[in-house]
Design a protein around this motif. Sequence first.
Motif, PDB file in Angstrom:
ATOM      1  N   THR A 268       7.986  -5.769   4.817  1.00  0.00           N
ATOM      2  CA  THR A 268       8.591  -6.859   4.048  1.00  0.00           C
ATOM      3  C   THR A 268       9.367  -6.283   2.869  1.00  0.00           C
ATOM      4  O   THR A 268       8.824  -5.473   2.105  1.00  0.00           O
ATOM      5  N   LEU A 269      10.616  -6.702   2.737  1.00  0.00           N
ATOM      6  CA  LEU A 269      11.422  -6.280   1.588  1.00  0.00           C
ATOM      7  C   LEU A 269      11.053  -7.130   0.377  1.00  0.00           C
ATOM      8  O   LEU A 269      11.224  -8.351   0.389  1.00  0.00           O
ATOM      9  N   LEU A 270      10.538  -6.481  -0.669  1.00  0.00           N
ATOM     10  CA  LEU A 270      10.176  -7.179  -1.912  1.00  0.00           C
ATOM     11  C   LEU A 270      10.969  -6.568  -3.070  1.00  0.00           C
ATOM     12  O   LEU A 270      10.412  -6.159  -4.078  1.00  0.00           O
TER      13      LEU A 270
ATOM     14  N   GLU B 124      11.147   2.755   5.009  1.00  0.00           N
ATOM     15  CA  GLU B 124      11.097   3.793   6.052  1.00  0.00           C
ATOM     16  C   GLU B 124       9.709   4.422   6.128  1.00  0.00           C
ATOM     17  O   GLU B 124       9.204   4.711   7.218  1.00  0.00           O
ATOM     18  N   VAL B 125       9.087   4.628   4.971  1.00  0.00           N
ATOM     19  CA  VAL B 125       7.722   5.174   4.954  1.00  0.00           C
ATOM     20  C   VAL B 125       6.775   4.194   5.645  1.00  0.00           C
ATOM     21  O   VAL B 125       5.930   4.580   6.465  1.00  0.00           O
ATOM     22  N   ALA B 126       6.941   2.908   5.351  1.00  0.00           N
ATOM     23  CA  ALA B 126       6.078   1.896   5.976  1.00  0.00           C
ATOM     24  C   ALA B 126       6.269   1.893   7.494  1.00  0.00           C
ATOM     25  O   ALA B 126       5.298   1.862   8.256  1.00  0.00           O
ATOM     26  N   ARG B 127       7.513   1.938   7.933  1.00  0.00           N
ATOM     27  CA  ARG B 127       7.779   1.985   9.385  1.00  0.00           C
ATOM     28  C   ARG B 127       7.121   3.217  10.010  1.00  0.00           C
ATOM     29  O   ARG B 127       6.517   3.144  11.086  1.00  0.00           O
ATOM     30  N   ARG B 128       7.240   4.350   9.322  1.00  0.00           N
ATOM     31  CA  ARG B 128       6.669   5.594   9.849  1.00  0.00           C
ATOM     32  C   ARG B 128       5.142   5.483   9.936  1.00  0.00           C
ATOM     33  O   ARG B 128       4.533   6.024  10.863  1.00  0.00           O
ATOM     34  N   LEU B 129       4.527   4.819   8.984  1.00  0.00           N
ATOM     35  CA  LEU B 129       3.068   4.643   9.040  1.00  0.00           C
ATOM     36  C   LEU B 129       2.679   3.897  10.311  1.00  0.00           C
ATOM     37  O   LEU B 129       1.663   4.200  10.938  1.00  0.00           O
ATOM     38  N   GLY B 130       3.512   2.932  10.699  1.00  0.00           N
ATOM     39  CA  GLY B 130       3.238   2.190  11.927  1.00  0.00           C
ATOM     40  C   GLY B 130       3.457   3.036  13.162  1.00  0.00           C
ATOM     41  O   GLY B 130       2.693   2.959  14.129  1.00  0.00           O
ATOM     42  N   GLU B 131       4.506   3.862  13.114  1.00  0.00           N
ATOM     43  CA  GLU B 131       4.844   4.657  14.301  1.00  0.00           C
ATOM     44  C   GLU B 131       3.856   5.799  14.530  1.00  0.00           C
ATOM     45  O   GLU B 131       3.623   6.208  15.659  1.00  0.00           O
ATOM     46  N   THR B 132       3.276   6.311  13.453  1.00  0.00           N
ATOM     47  CA  THR B 132       2.434   7.505  13.597  1.00  0.00           C
ATOM     48  C   THR B 132       0.937   7.195  13.562  1.00  0.00           C
ATOM     49  O   THR B 132       0.121   8.093  13.694  1.00  0.00           O
ATOM     50  N   SER B 133       0.576   5.924  13.380  1.00  0.00           N
ATOM     51  CA  SER B 133      -0.855   5.585  13.430  1.00  0.00           C
ATOM     52  C   SER B 133      -1.047   4.521  14.504  1.00  0.00           C
ATOM     53  O   SER B 133      -0.090   3.946  15.009  1.00  0.00           O
TER      54      SER B 133
ATOM     55  N   ILE C 268       3.214  -4.413   5.069  1.00  0.00           N
ATOM     56  CA  ILE C 268       3.440  -3.544   3.900  1.00  0.00           C
ATOM     57  C   ILE C 268       4.756  -3.944   3.237  1.00  0.00           C
ATOM     58  O   ILE C 268       5.791  -4.013   3.898  1.00  0.00           O
ATOM     59  N   LYS C 269       4.691  -4.181   1.929  1.00  0.00           N
ATOM     60  CA  LYS C 269       5.887  -4.592   1.189  1.00  0.00           C
ATOM     61  C   LYS C 269       6.504  -3.405   0.464  1.00  0.00           C
ATOM     62  O   LYS C 269       5.790  -2.491   0.033  1.00  0.00           O
ATOM     63  N   SER C 270       7.809  -3.459   0.287  1.00  0.00           N
ATOM     64  CA  SER C 270       8.458  -2.548  -0.653  1.00  0.00           C
ATOM     65  C   SER C 270       8.267  -3.167  -2.047  1.00  0.00           C
ATOM     66  O   SER C 270       7.368  -3.967  -2.243  1.00  0.00           O
ATOM     67  N   GLY C 271       9.083  -2.808  -3.004  1.00  0.00           N
ATOM     68  CA  GLY C 271       8.983  -3.458  -4.306  1.00  0.00           C
ATOM     69  C   GLY C 271       8.648  -2.527  -5.454  1.00  0.00           C
ATOM     70  O   GLY C 271       8.546  -2.961  -6.605  1.00  0.00           O
ATOM     71  N   TYR C 272       8.478  -1.231  -5.133  1.00  0.00           N
ATOM     72  CA  TYR C 272       8.300  -0.250  -6.208  1.00  0.00           C
ATOM     73  C   TYR C 272       9.462   0.746  -6.230  1.00  0.00           C
ATOM     74  O   TYR C 272       9.366   1.791  -6.854  1.00  0.00           O
ATOM     75  N   GLY C 273      10.537   0.406  -5.517  1.00  0.00           N
ATOM     76  CA  GLY C 273      11.730   1.259  -5.535  1.00  0.00           C
ATOM     77  C   GLY C 273      12.777   0.630  -6.451  1.00  0.00           C
ATOM     78  O   GLY C 273      13.308   1.260  -7.351  1.00  0.00           O
ATOM     79  N   LEU C 274      13.068  -0.634  -6.181  1.00  0.00           N
ATOM     80  CA  LEU C 274      13.945  -1.465  -7.015  1.00  0.00           C
ATOM     81  C   LEU C 274      15.355  -0.907  -7.185  1.00  0.00           C
ATOM     82  O   LEU C 274      16.034  -1.218  -8.162  1.00  0.00           O
ATOM     83  N   ASP C 275      15.786  -0.047  -6.280  1.00  0.00           N
ATOM     84  CA  ASP C 275      17.214   0.243  -6.122  1.00  0.00           C
ATOM     85  C   ASP C 275      17.421   0.475  -4.625  1.00  0.00           C
ATOM     86  O   ASP C 275      16.439   0.546  -3.865  1.00  0.00           O
ATOM     87  N   VAL C 276      18.656   0.575  -4.216  1.00  0.00           N
ATOM     88  CA  VAL C 276      18.923   0.590  -2.773  1.00  0.00           C
ATOM     89  C   VAL C 276      18.189   1.758  -2.096  1.00  0.00           C
ATOM     90  O   VAL C 276      17.451   1.582  -1.127  1.00  0.00           O
ATOM     91  N   ASP C 277      18.358   2.954  -2.645  1.00  0.00           N
ATOM     92  CA  ASP C 277      17.791   4.133  -1.966  1.00  0.00           C
ATOM     93  C   ASP C 277      16.261   4.097  -1.938  1.00  0.00           C
ATOM     94  O   ASP C 277      15.641   4.437  -0.932  1.00  0.00           O
TER      95      ASP C 277
ATOM     96  N   LEU D  75       0.775  -1.240   0.000  1.00  0.00           N
ATOM     97  CA  LEU D  75       0.000   0.000   0.000  1.00  0.00           C
ATOM     98  C   LEU D  75       0.804   1.286   0.000  1.00  0.00           C
ATOM     99  O   LEU D  75       0.228   2.378  -0.053  1.00  0.00           O
ATOM    100  N   VAL D  76       2.139   1.169   0.014  1.00  0.00           N
ATOM    101  CA  VAL D  76       2.961   2.371  -0.221  1.00  0.00           C
ATOM    102  C   VAL D  76       3.328   2.383  -1.702  1.00  0.00           C
ATOM    103  O   VAL D  76       4.044   1.494  -2.180  1.00  0.00           O
TER     104      VAL D  76
END
Length: 401
Positions: free
Chosen positions: A171-173, A155-164, A139-148, A74-75
């Motif tokens: 999950t790294l995808l 990090e966005v997924a983690r923040r969603l957990g911390e702020t809600s 929440i999976k990654s998988g739409y970045g497809l490079d290290v950064d 969902l990110v």
Amino acid sequence: MADWDLLLTNARIATMAAKTPGYGEIEDAALAISGGRIAWIGSREDLPDGDAAKTLSLEGRWLTPALIDCHTHLVFGGDRSGEFEQRLEGASYEDIAKAGGGIMATVRATRGMSADELFAAALPRVQALAAEGVATIEIKSGYGLDVDNEIKMLEVARRLGETSAVDVRTTLLAAHTVPAEYQGKADEYTDLICNDLLPEVAARGLADAVDAYCESIAFTAPQVARVFRKAGELGLPVKLHADQLSDGGGAELAAHFNALSADHLEYTSVSGAKAIAESGAVAVLLPGAFLTLGETQKPPIDELRRQGVPLAVASDCNPGTSPICSLRNAMMLASRLFRLTPLECLAGVTREAARALGLADDRGTLEVGKRADIAAWDIHHPRELSYWIGTPQLAELLLAD
Ligand code: DI6
Ligand code: FE
């Protein structure tokens, strides 16, 4: 005498505990909470003496474990409504992916957005799930497809957990698709995942698990195996997008690596179902993707049942194949499209979803010692949670913290 933080009374409870038959119903029940954990649960007449800082009457409402969406993407940036239109005009998902659209279109949009922009786009999706009783979201990654950019997504997924109020598991995808700059060089991209990305993600504690997409348009079994071996070395559990569009032996591969779950499974063979059963992995069913792709081949539900494989249900919320940000609708679709019973659907978004995230000991049922994430519903029976279509019935979501 016991001391409780909160005592819930005058409730009807579906514990969803594995050892009890059916929904684990308790009529005229009480449930006590201490330190965010369930301290006591049972018939009100058996409630031991205790002092509760607060007592809440549920007025006969049903309580279930809070829901768990164990498979989302969902990110993401942008949307793919243009492709939706193209598919309705006759193009296939694979045609669009081969022409540079599909996942790569979302990768371009996601790379082009800052972490703050991605967070702002994803937050309403998290809130929509929470509004229907979901307390834990993978929440999976998988739409970045490079290290950064993969790290940005996590990090966005983690923040969603911390702020809600919702608990987020990441999950790294990175092995979702081969990015454009590595076309024809999938092995080199796999090297990047194994040598650079995975060690950094593990060192920074950004992922709770590692996933991959084993498919003819994505990664081969040997490439996935390399990613999974590295994940294992780093102490991260794995899960797999398996046999979604063709039988690529994904179920067997997931089983071989003791994956927490094998997800999709439309084209999984009888031997694949057996392999999952023997490994103890959960089969995660994603009817939103099945619906959106106009798929006709169903996961081998009867065989999975015969083999005793635990069945989970998830939204697969993503802009390409499952633009459905509702776990209740995923339950509804699992019953209509895959003929899961309402009991299987509810177990699939509670007990079995927890197991698919490696959290079976911590949440997903209402039992003493479990996390006190509890949904209260305005319904007459828990089977209604799969029956109604688009009908909000959440009265309250009580969270452990
Ligand atoms: N299978 C899916 O259904 C999603 N990812 C995957 O591996 C699709 C993701 C997308 O099309 O953006
Ligand atoms: Fe997916």
